[in-house]
Design a protein around this motif. Sequence first.
Motif, PDB file in Angstrom:
ATOM      1  N   LYS A  12      40.468 -25.676 -17.178  1.00 53.95           N
ATOM      2  CA  LYS A  12      40.773 -25.296 -15.802  1.00 53.95           C
ATOM      3  C   LYS A  12      39.699 -24.383 -15.236  1.00 53.95           C
ATOM      4  CE  LYS A  12      45.782 -25.841 -16.169  1.00 53.95           C
ATOM      5  NZ  LYS A  12      47.113 -25.213 -15.985  1.00 53.95           N
ATOM      6  N   VAL A  13      38.616 -24.265 -15.974  1.00 57.00           N
ATOM      7  CA  VAL A  13      37.465 -23.474 -15.537  1.00 57.00           C
ATOM      8  C   VAL A  13      36.361 -24.427 -15.119  1.00 57.00           C
ATOM      9  CG1 VAL A  13      35.815 -21.682 -16.160  1.00 57.00           C
ATOM     10  CG2 VAL A  13      38.098 -21.692 -17.198  1.00 57.00           C
ATOM     11  N   PHE A  14      35.877 -24.277 -13.897  1.00 56.55           N
ATOM     12  CA  PHE A  14      34.884 -25.234 -13.381  1.00 56.55           C
ATOM     13  C   PHE A  14      33.530 -24.580 -13.122  1.00 56.55           C
ATOM     14  CE2 PHE A  14      39.105 -26.694 -12.031  1.00 56.55           C
ATOM     15  CZ  PHE A  14      39.134 -27.941 -12.646  1.00 56.55           C
ATOM     16  N   LEU A  15      33.501 -23.329 -12.757  1.00 57.65           N
ATOM     17  CA  LEU A  15      32.248 -22.646 -12.460  1.00 57.65           C
ATOM     18  C   LEU A  15      31.927 -21.675 -13.598  1.00 57.65           C
ATOM     19  CD1 LEU A  15      32.759 -21.867  -8.664  1.00 57.65           C
ATOM     20  CD2 LEU A  15      31.447 -23.737  -9.695  1.00 57.65           C
TER      21      LEU A  15
ATOM     22  N   PHE B 120      48.853 -26.587 -26.811  1.00 55.73           N
ATOM     23  CA  PHE B 120      48.956 -25.201 -26.363  1.00 55.73           C
ATOM     24  C   PHE B 120      47.790 -24.935 -25.410  1.00 55.73           C
ATOM     25  CE2 PHE B 120      46.242 -25.198 -30.010  1.00 55.73           C
ATOM     26  CZ  PHE B 120      45.270 -24.239 -29.763  1.00 55.73           C
ATOM     27  N   SER B 121      47.813 -23.785 -24.767  1.00 58.52           N
ATOM     28  CA  SER B 121      46.733 -23.359 -23.871  1.00 58.52           C
ATOM     29  C   SER B 121      46.412 -21.904 -24.165  1.00 58.52           C
ATOM     30  CB  SER B 121      47.141 -23.532 -22.407  1.00 58.52           C
ATOM     31  OG  SER B 121      48.253 -22.696 -22.095  1.00 58.52           O
ATOM     32  N   LEU B 122      45.173 -21.536 -23.932  1.00 56.26           N
ATOM     33  CA  LEU B 122      44.751 -20.164 -24.190  1.00 56.26           C
ATOM     34  C   LEU B 122      43.453 -19.888 -23.439  1.00 56.26           C
ATOM     35  CD1 LEU B 122      43.279 -19.957 -27.795  1.00 56.26           C
ATOM     36  CD2 LEU B 122      43.679 -22.066 -26.595  1.00 56.26           C
ATOM     37  N   PRO B 123      43.187 -18.624 -23.146  1.00 60.23           N
ATOM     38  CA  PRO B 123      41.938 -18.269 -22.456  1.00 60.23           C
ATOM     39  C   PRO B 123      40.754 -18.260 -23.412  1.00 60.23           C
ATOM     40  CG  PRO B 123      43.292 -16.323 -22.811  1.00 60.23           C
ATOM     41  CD  PRO B 123      44.109 -17.486 -23.265  1.00 60.23           C
TER      42      PRO B 123
ATOM     43  N   ALA C 230      36.350 -34.255 -24.317  1.00 62.13           N
ATOM     44  CA  ALA C 230      36.265 -32.878 -23.818  1.00 62.13           C
ATOM     45  C   ALA C 230      35.416 -32.775 -22.563  1.00 62.13           C
ATOM     46  CB  ALA C 230      35.702 -31.970 -24.900  1.00 62.13           C
ATOM     47  N   ASN C 231      34.941 -33.898 -22.056  1.00 65.40           N
ATOM     48  CA  ASN C 231      34.112 -33.926 -20.843  1.00 65.40           C
ATOM     49  C   ASN C 231      32.832 -33.106 -20.982  1.00 65.40           C
ATOM     50  OD1 ASN C 231      35.866 -35.589 -19.243  1.00 65.40           O
ATOM     51  ND2 ASN C 231      37.205 -33.818 -18.961  1.00 65.40           N
TER      52      ASN C 231
ATOM     53  N   THR D 100      44.493 -26.619 -23.583  1.00 66.86           N
ATOM     54  CA  THR D 100      43.890 -26.379 -22.278  1.00 66.86           C
ATOM     55  C   THR D 100      43.209 -25.022 -22.276  1.00 66.86           C
ATOM     56  OG1 THR D 100      45.626 -27.672 -21.222  1.00 66.86           O
ATOM     57  CG2 THR D 100      44.329 -26.227 -19.803  1.00 66.86           C
ATOM     58  N   LEU D 101      41.995 -25.017 -21.801  1.00 63.68           N
ATOM     59  CA  LEU D 101      41.200 -23.792 -21.739  1.00 63.68           C
ATOM     60  C   LEU D 101      41.360 -23.161 -20.358  1.00 63.68           C
ATOM     61  CD1 LEU D 101      39.117 -21.980 -23.213  1.00 63.68           C
ATOM     62  CD2 LEU D 101      37.340 -23.421 -22.207  1.00 63.68           C
TER      63      LEU D 101
END
Length: 809
Positions: free
Chosen positions: A310-313, A254-257, A336-337, A282-283
């Motif tokens: 999907k958040v980089f900054l 699943f994905s969520l903010p 999780a990098n 996925t975040l």
Amino acid sequence: MAEFILLLIIPFVSSMFIGTHCIERPLIKNQELVTNYSYKLLSSVPKNVSLETTVLDLSHNNIKNLETTDLNYLLYLKVLNISYNLLTELNKNIFDSNNHLEHLDLSYNQLKNVSCTFPDNLRYLDISYNHFRTLSVTRGLGNLVKLEYLGFGVEQFLHSDFEAISQLKLQRVFINLNNLSDYQNGSLLMLNTKYLHLESLLMKKDIFNLLFDAVNVSESLELSKIDNVVYGITSNILRIAKNSRVTDLTMYDFSLPWNILTFILQVIWHSPVEKFHLSEFTLVGFINRVQFDYSNSSMKELYLNNIQSKVFLFNQTILYRLFSEMNIENLTVNSANFLFMECPLKPSSFQYLDFTSNAMTDDVFQNCATLTKLRTFIMVDNKLQALVKVSSMTSKMIALQHLDVSRNQLHYNEETCSWSQSITKLNLAFCSLTNSVFKCLPKNIRWLDLSKNDIAFIPLNIAYFEKLEYLNLAYNRFFDMPDCTLLPRLNVLHIEYNQIPYPSTDSIHKCKNVSRINMGNNPFHCFCEIRTFIKTVRKSPERMNSWPENYVCELPDNVKGVMLADFYLPEIYCNIYILVPVIVVPIILGLALLFIVCKYCDVPWYLKMIWQWTRTKHRTRKSQSGDWELRRDFDFHAFVSYSEHDASWVKHTMLPSIENTDNSIRICQHERNFLPGKPIVENIINCIEKSYKSIFVLSPHFVQSEWCHYELYFAHQQLFTEKKDNLILILLEPIPQYIIPSRYSRLKALMAKRTYLEWPKEKSKHGLFWANVKAAISINLSDLHHEEPHSETQVLLHDQENIHSSEST
């Protein structure tokens, strides 16, 4: 359904259903006959299935119907997989003959109703991903008291439909909610299971009522393929969490903010949940700082796996600080990098940290003094480089016992290491380390894994590892077993897949106290040196892991592939103390016996004379076979030259032995054949020219005779001018070289270059001696008008340089 593995299923079944191909393969495993017909585009069940089949795979075909006759003869069938087909119905009596059936997979078909009676021994039943409207089809399942796994999916959940299975004690229930249209409250509460898995949670009517019941069915709940539910869960999650009895919660796919993730995590933090697993999610959205209350929590374990962002900054400290301050025992963040992890600001409750497959460097937790309760620290597959920095990272972890930093590109430059003194288990596998690593290891280590490195030996100038009990050195470059005197308590040793041709006797002796050794898959050289190792193993084969199948000869080529247990080399080939008396002593005795025989029986003399006689006869025949014409006639076979002191031997011994009564051999002697009145020199020359051969009886007296020297001179001249090999030398008595005057250079030259016949003193040898002389001068004078001796043929033996000349000297 691949993620659900049956707990009590036949061990080999799962491997049969995954990755199969269009090949019919009847296999016997553990006394089970497995027949695979998957991926064959079959439209019906084959008729040639073996009667002994216990496992039958018909998955991924186009079968629409099952007839009673398809299965009724398979009396021993235990496992049937007919998933991913086109079945629309099942005959009522289809399984009546399959009383041993334990595992049945009917998932991914087009079934709308199941009217058949299932066998009583069934333990696993999967009817999910079909077209069932209600669960009424399961009313016949109430008698399956052995059923442990049940998978299904329906459109309507009715309370009455679950009454039939309410008495079953299920280990695991899987429910696919993809076609859910209506849920009657309390339906799931009828289930009696230890583990409930709900898949495809979509934002539908009554979904939250279903979740409210789900958290009260079992203490273990798994939610997967969650879509949009999380966006409407915020108003219901507090009610769901408050009434939950779930202690083990798993959510994946699943994905969520970020704000909803932290909200759900906060609610779960104050719920009865003790273990929370998040996988494959996925975040999304913006990451901002949140206030998180860590108090009053039952949480003990948080597991995050395969987290994509999907958040980089963003401020990474916000993310890392959220996890570093958690007051839980176990934290796992895999794949999780993560680039870093903050050191807790106050003494932490962490006892287990796992950061496998991230991107952390060896700067993490440097000078961190708050991880005082940490017992297990796992940093597999990260970006660690300096072993010294890894050691300093642990220096203040006073409770650390297990450290795993395998699969990192570590190096060591012989600097001082500062490990935590509490470390007893260390994993440094797959780190490209060399021999020097032994200078940078915790001294109290009990368990050490150094497999898949670049180590060739253990240096001798290191301190003892007095407490080490387990050592793994597999996949390195060892040419012999390590020196176990440095490891007095070593109990288990792995040294397989190295370069050991044969363990030395000394190394075997030093490791005699090691109870378990795995040395398989080394390139063993099956020569004498390996026999000691084989004998040692045969005394206690249980001590050697994987013996004998993984211990195989590599060299020599004639025994390559032979197991050491079957290799045999006779003792005589390897034991010098046996080799000497068995082989060397008989050779020495044989040589001594041969020497004695030769010395006292004159065997060499007889052999030499026989050889001379044979060669002479051969050359005589060869000479007589020519067609060259002689330039003159011969009146004598031989002219004999001797000293007056040797006249008696010539007259009474030589001439009677050579001349026969029929005068077949004629000898020219000066006393009877010189013509009176002619000068002596002329008589000598005439006799030599009319004789086929010239015989010279050599002795010390011969050397002192002037006339003998003339006769030898003329015969020698004839040898060179006419190229006729006409000289026969008989050594009557040995002539030392020093008594030959210097003016007799020709005699010295002849004795040095030509083979001569020695007169034997033993009477038994006279016969062979005279046979050689006769053979040398034997010729039919009547035929000489038509023959000429070969100009380069010697009458005697082929020149044997210096044989007799050295003897006479």
